[in-house]
Design a protein around this motif. Structure first.
Motif, PDB file in Angstrom:
ATOM      1  N   GLN A   1       0.816  -1.228   0.000  1.00 25.06           N
ATOM      2  CA  GLN A   1       0.000   0.000   0.000  1.00 25.06           C
ATOM      3  C   GLN A   1       0.843   1.269   0.000  1.00 25.06           C
ATOM      4  O   GLN A   1       0.277   2.363   0.019  1.00 25.06           O
ATOM      5  CB  GLN A   1      -0.940   0.004   1.218  1.00 25.06           C
ATOM      6  CG  GLN A   1      -1.794  -1.266   1.306  1.00 25.06           C
ATOM      7  CD  GLN A   1      -2.893  -1.157   2.353  1.00 25.06           C
ATOM      8  OE1 GLN A   1      -3.112  -0.109   2.930  1.00 25.06           O
ATOM      9  NE2 GLN A   1      -3.605  -2.249   2.586  1.00 25.06           N
TER      10      GLN A   1
ATOM     11  N   ASP B   1      -1.013   5.755  11.025  1.00 20.24           N
ATOM     12  CA  ASP B   1      -2.195   5.013  10.580  1.00 20.24           C
ATOM     13  C   ASP B   1      -2.332   3.720  11.351  1.00 20.24           C
ATOM     14  O   ASP B   1      -3.428   3.194  11.538  1.00 20.24           O
ATOM     15  CB  ASP B   1      -2.078   4.680   9.085  1.00 20.24           C
ATOM     16  CG  ASP B   1      -2.097   5.929   8.227  1.00 20.24           C
ATOM     17  OD1 ASP B   1      -3.033   6.738   8.400  1.00 20.24           O
ATOM     18  OD2 ASP B   1      -1.167   6.124   7.424  1.00 20.24           O
TER      19      ASP B   1
ATOM     20  N   GLU C   1      -6.037  -7.876   8.083  1.00 17.70           N
ATOM     21  CA  GLU C   1      -6.352  -7.266   6.788  1.00 17.70           C
ATOM     22  C   GLU C   1      -6.620  -5.802   7.047  1.00 17.70           C
ATOM     23  O   GLU C   1      -7.331  -5.447   7.994  1.00 17.70           O
ATOM     24  CB  GLU C   1      -7.594  -7.917   6.168  1.00 17.70           C
ATOM     25  CG  GLU C   1      -7.275  -9.198   5.424  1.00 17.70           C
ATOM     26  CD  GLU C   1      -8.525  -9.985   5.064  1.00 17.70           C
ATOM     27  OE1 GLU C   1      -9.569  -9.339   4.851  1.00 17.70           O
ATOM     28  OE2 GLU C   1      -8.436 -11.217   5.026  1.00 17.70           O
TER      29      GLU C   1
ATOM     30  N   GLY D   1      -7.937  -2.263   5.214  1.00 17.02           N
ATOM     31  CA  GLY D   1      -8.560  -1.664   4.034  1.00 17.02           C
ATOM     32  C   GLY D   1      -9.801  -0.896   4.449  1.00 17.02           C
ATOM     33  O   GLY D   1     -10.391  -1.190   5.500  1.00 17.02           O
ATOM     34  N   GLY D   2     -10.174   0.114   3.652  1.00 15.27           N
ATOM     35  CA  GLY D   2     -11.383   0.890   3.939  1.00 15.27           C
ATOM     36  C   GLY D   2     -11.338   1.583   5.283  1.00 15.27           C
ATOM     37  O   GLY D   2     -12.370   1.730   5.940  1.00 15.27           O
ATOM     38  N   GLY D   3     -10.145   1.972   5.697  1.00 13.77           N
ATOM     39  CA  GLY D   3     -10.013   2.723   6.945  1.00 13.77           C
ATOM     40  C   GLY D   3     -10.153   1.879   8.205  1.00 13.77           C
ATOM     41  O   GLY D   3     -10.287   2.409   9.305  1.00 13.77           O
ATOM     42  N   LYS D   4     -10.131   0.552   8.037  1.00  9.43           N
ATOM     43  CA  LYS D   4     -10.218  -0.265   9.251  1.00  9.43           C
ATOM     44  C   LYS D   4      -9.317  -1.498   9.163  1.00  9.43           C
ATOM     45  O   LYS D   4      -8.890  -1.903   8.071  1.00  9.43           O
ATOM     46  CB  LYS D   4     -11.665  -0.668   9.532  1.00  9.43           C
ATOM     47  CG  LYS D   4     -12.214  -1.632   8.523  1.00  9.43           C
ATOM     48  CD  LYS D   4     -13.636  -2.036   8.880  1.00  9.43           C
ATOM     49  CE  LYS D   4     -14.106  -3.079   7.868  1.00  9.43           C
ATOM     50  NZ  LYS D   4     -15.533  -3.262   7.845  1.00  9.43           N
TER      51      LYS D   4
ATOM     52  N   THR E   1      -9.172  -5.531  10.112  1.00  9.77           N
ATOM     53  CA  THR E   1      -9.924  -6.723  10.509  1.00  9.77           C
ATOM     54  C   THR E   1      -8.892  -7.765  10.934  1.00  9.77           C
ATOM     55  O   THR E   1      -7.983  -8.079  10.169  1.00  9.77           O
ATOM     56  CB  THR E   1     -10.775  -7.253   9.337  1.00  9.77           C
ATOM     57  OG1 THR E   1     -11.589  -6.168   8.863  1.00  9.77           O
ATOM     58  CG2 THR E   1     -11.664  -8.402   9.776  1.00  9.77           C
TER      59      THR E   1
ATOM     60  N   GLU F   1     -12.952  -6.109  14.583  1.00 10.62           N
ATOM     61  CA  GLU F   1     -12.728  -4.950  13.715  1.00 10.62           C
ATOM     62  C   GLU F   1     -12.393  -3.737  14.559  1.00 10.62           C
ATOM     63  O   GLU F   1     -12.954  -3.548  15.640  1.00 10.62           O
ATOM     64  CB  GLU F   1     -14.005  -4.634  12.928  1.00 10.62           C
ATOM     65  CG  GLU F   1     -14.206  -5.519  11.725  1.00 10.62           C
ATOM     66  CD  GLU F   1     -15.500  -5.190  10.989  1.00 10.62           C
ATOM     67  OE1 GLU F   1     -15.802  -5.930  10.042  1.00 10.62           O
ATOM     68  OE2 GLU F   1     -16.195  -4.209  11.361  1.00 10.62           O
TER      69      GLU F   1
ATOM     70  N   ASN G   1     -11.303   0.583  13.815  1.00 16.94           N
ATOM     71  CA  ASN G   1     -10.986   1.655  12.864  1.00 16.94           C
ATOM     72  C   ASN G   1      -9.527   2.058  12.992  1.00 16.94           C
ATOM     73  O   ASN G   1      -8.944   1.982  14.082  1.00 16.94           O
ATOM     74  CB  ASN G   1     -11.869   2.880  13.121  1.00 16.94           C
ATOM     75  CG  ASN G   1     -13.303   2.637  12.663  1.00 16.94           C
ATOM     76  OD1 ASN G   1     -13.552   1.804  11.772  1.00 16.94           O
ATOM     77  ND2 ASN G   1     -14.229   3.322  13.289  1.00 16.94           N
TER      78      ASN G   1
END
Lengths: 257, 318
Positions: free
Chosen positions: A52, A112, A148, A150-153, A155, A169, A171
């Protein structure tokens, strides 16, 4: 992604710990390594950056020699290192967390993700990531075996006993503690080790971050060697006799059956 | 005399057996009043067992409109609320995946010190004993805290019977979920195998076991031993013979059973880090120079493929 990986410089698990005085040990007689659980965190961070983009930064609290562990992390792919220097052999977990928070914030970039190992093999406290997350107001999950992002979170999965797992999960940004199963940490190649020697390491003293090591809430009163067993009583004879004798001992003498 | 809380862990609708040693640690031979804290609303089924192990009260904790099992942060806050409600001077739990997690969240939230994976606690002195350096040393720590928080290594403290009233009280604290982490799914293991850390007896196979299939001989022996679980060494896990959930030692699980039988284990420091506090250690190895014979209680020199089936047979016959 801006990822900080918190690592610890610890005595090799195979090292002999020679106790000095009531609460110290002879650290000059030990080989030191990157805390084994932290290697899973470094690997996860480097893989995420490879996929990423962004930067993985290794952060440690320890003596000058802890630069060695930062270099190991950089050989695996971290871009640079931050050393928060202390001469304490055992720094309280709360102070360590505050030092990590201060250093990450002073670095000036928005984190992040903060990764670390599930615990360190020297003090076996298993809590610094929670205190770091608590101090920064971030979500935390420890002992993760799958990740994982992705999408701001994030998992993640963690083992909860007997092979069962939970999926959680959180954030971003969040703090995650890695354990075995998450990945296979890479062995750095020689050119990577050479390159790591030239990567920048920012050094700060604990006091530069306004942290006083005398404020610990946990005090080590005594460190003592765990006595080894003195050697097995070997059970002799043919196999059927050996196992019958073992069963008798376990039942009648040890009373554990 | 102090009020001490103990977080109970329930699995498959039953109290984990390792809870009782933690109750014993909290009770300190009757010095303290023990509050067994049960998440959920059906503590009735546990009343007799908890009464027999020193619980003066059973606190049923629930939070209105919330499922505690879905939010570890909420569970930590509900437990923290019990400290004020019942003037607890200490809270103990199990150093299990769930216990370690909830206690660390609570300690960070309350800014209190915490000792994880302790083997002894003294509430008067506020001292705790735990392993440092992979089981090579014990550290005695002094906590500067009004409330002692501590998770106990499963099976490290032997459960003792102590008869108390175990009166059930309901507690519904008004705490809110910070909403940071949520459990979205559980992947439960298909087998009904006992977790290694819970097992009072463990039989472990090292790399010489040679295949996943060969663990069957250890499983048969485990059945003959009674309440026993099967473990694996790191080398066997790395070779693909067993899942990581079966690994004992550094980077695996820390166990403290009353009986540990190692089959084909060399006896590395890293393995001993995870099982050194077992009460009795037996080694079965075909190499007379294996280091494990220097560090265990009883040894049998022989091939595990001969000795283990013979042991199973002897256990069944006697």
């Amino acid at each position: 992604m801006q990822i900080y990986v918190c690592v610890k410089h610890v005595p090799d698990t195979a090292a002999n710990i020679k106790i000095v005085g009531e609460t110290g040990y002879n650290d000059s007689a030990c080989k030191f390594i990157a805390n084994p659980y932290d290697e899973y965190a470094i690997e996860a961070a480097v893989q995420l950056v490879e996929k990423q983009g962004g930067e993985a930064v290794a952060v440690t609290v320890g003596p000058e020699s802890a630069v060695g562990t930062l270099r190991s992390a950089m050989a695996m792919g971290a871009a640079r290192g931050i050393l928060i220097k202390t001469e304490e052999q055992f720094l309280d977990t709360d102070l360590t967390a505050r030092a990590l928070k201060a250093a990450i914030e002073a670095d000036g970039k928005q984190a992040d993700l903060i990764l670390t190992g599930k615990g360190s093999v020297d003090t076996e406290g298993f809590q610094t990531m929670y205190r770091l997350a608590g101090a920064m107001g971030l979500p935390v999950v420890n002992e993760i075996v799958k990740l994982e992002v992705g999408g701001g979170k994030a998992t993640v999965e963690r083992e909860i006993g007997a092979g069962s797992r939970e999926v959680l999960e959180a954030n971003l940004p969040c703090v995650l503690g890695a354990t075995k199963g998450l990945n296979e940490p890479r062995y750095p190649k020689f050119p990577d080790i050479m390159k790591a020697k030239k990567k920048p390491v920012d050094q700060k003293a604990l006091s530069d971050l306004g942290i006083d090591p005398s404020g610990a809430k946990t005090k080590l009163l005594k460190l003592e060697a765990v006595p080894e067993r003195s050697g097995a009583k070997m059970i002799e004879g043919a196999i059927p006799d050996q196992v019958s004798e073992l069963v008798r001992i376990l039942r009648e003498e040890e009373k554990v059956l | 005399m102090a009020n001490i809380g103990v977080l109970m862990e329930i699995e498959g609708g039953e109290l984990k057996g390792t809870n009782f040693g933690v109750l014993t640690a909290a009770h300190e031979q009757g010095k303290n009043d023990v509050y067994a804290i049960v998440p959920g609303e059906k503590a009735d089924a546990y009343k007799d067992a908890l009464a027999a192990h020193g619980a003066k009260k059973i606190v049923e904790v629930s939070v209105s409109g919330a499922d505690l099992s879905k939010s570890p942060d909420l569970q930590a806050r509900a437990l923290a609320a019990a400290i004020d409600e019942y003037s607890l001077k200490g809270v103990l739990g199990l150093a299990s995946p769930i216990g370690r997690d909830i206690f660390a969240r609570m300690a960070a939230d309350l800014n209190l010190p915490l000792v994880s994976d302790a083997v002894a606690v003294d509430f008067d002195q506020k001292t705790v004993r735990k392993s440092h350096f992979s089981g090579k040393t014990f550290a005695t720590l002094q906590l500067d805290a009004e409330v002692l928080l501590c998770t106990i290594r499963p099976n490290a403290i032997e459960a003792k019977e102590a008869s108390e009233a175990a009166e059930i009280v309901a507690f519904s604290p008004s705490v809110s979920d910070p909403g940071r982490v949520k459990v979205v799914d559980a992947k439960l293991s298909a087998s009904d195998k006992m977790d290694l850390t819970e097992a009072p007896i463990i039989i472990t196979g090292g790399r010489p076991i040679g295949s996943a299939d060969n663990y069957k001989i250890l499983e048969e022996c485990a059945r003959a031993l009674g309440t026993a679980a099967v473990g694996a060494s790191r080398a066997a896990v790395d070779a693909g013979y067993a899942p990581h959930s079966m690994q004992v030692g550094q980077t695996g699980k820390t166990v403290s059973p009353k009986l540990y039988i190692g089959c084909g284990l060399s006896g590395s420091v890293q393995h001993f880090a995870g099982m050194k506090t077992s009460k009795v250690i037996v080694a079965i190895n075909s190499d007379k120079d294996a280091p494990i014979f220097e560090k265990c209680d009883y040894g049998i020199l022989g091939d595990l493929f001969d000795v283990v089936p013979a042991l199973t047979k002897a256990l069944k016959e006697s």
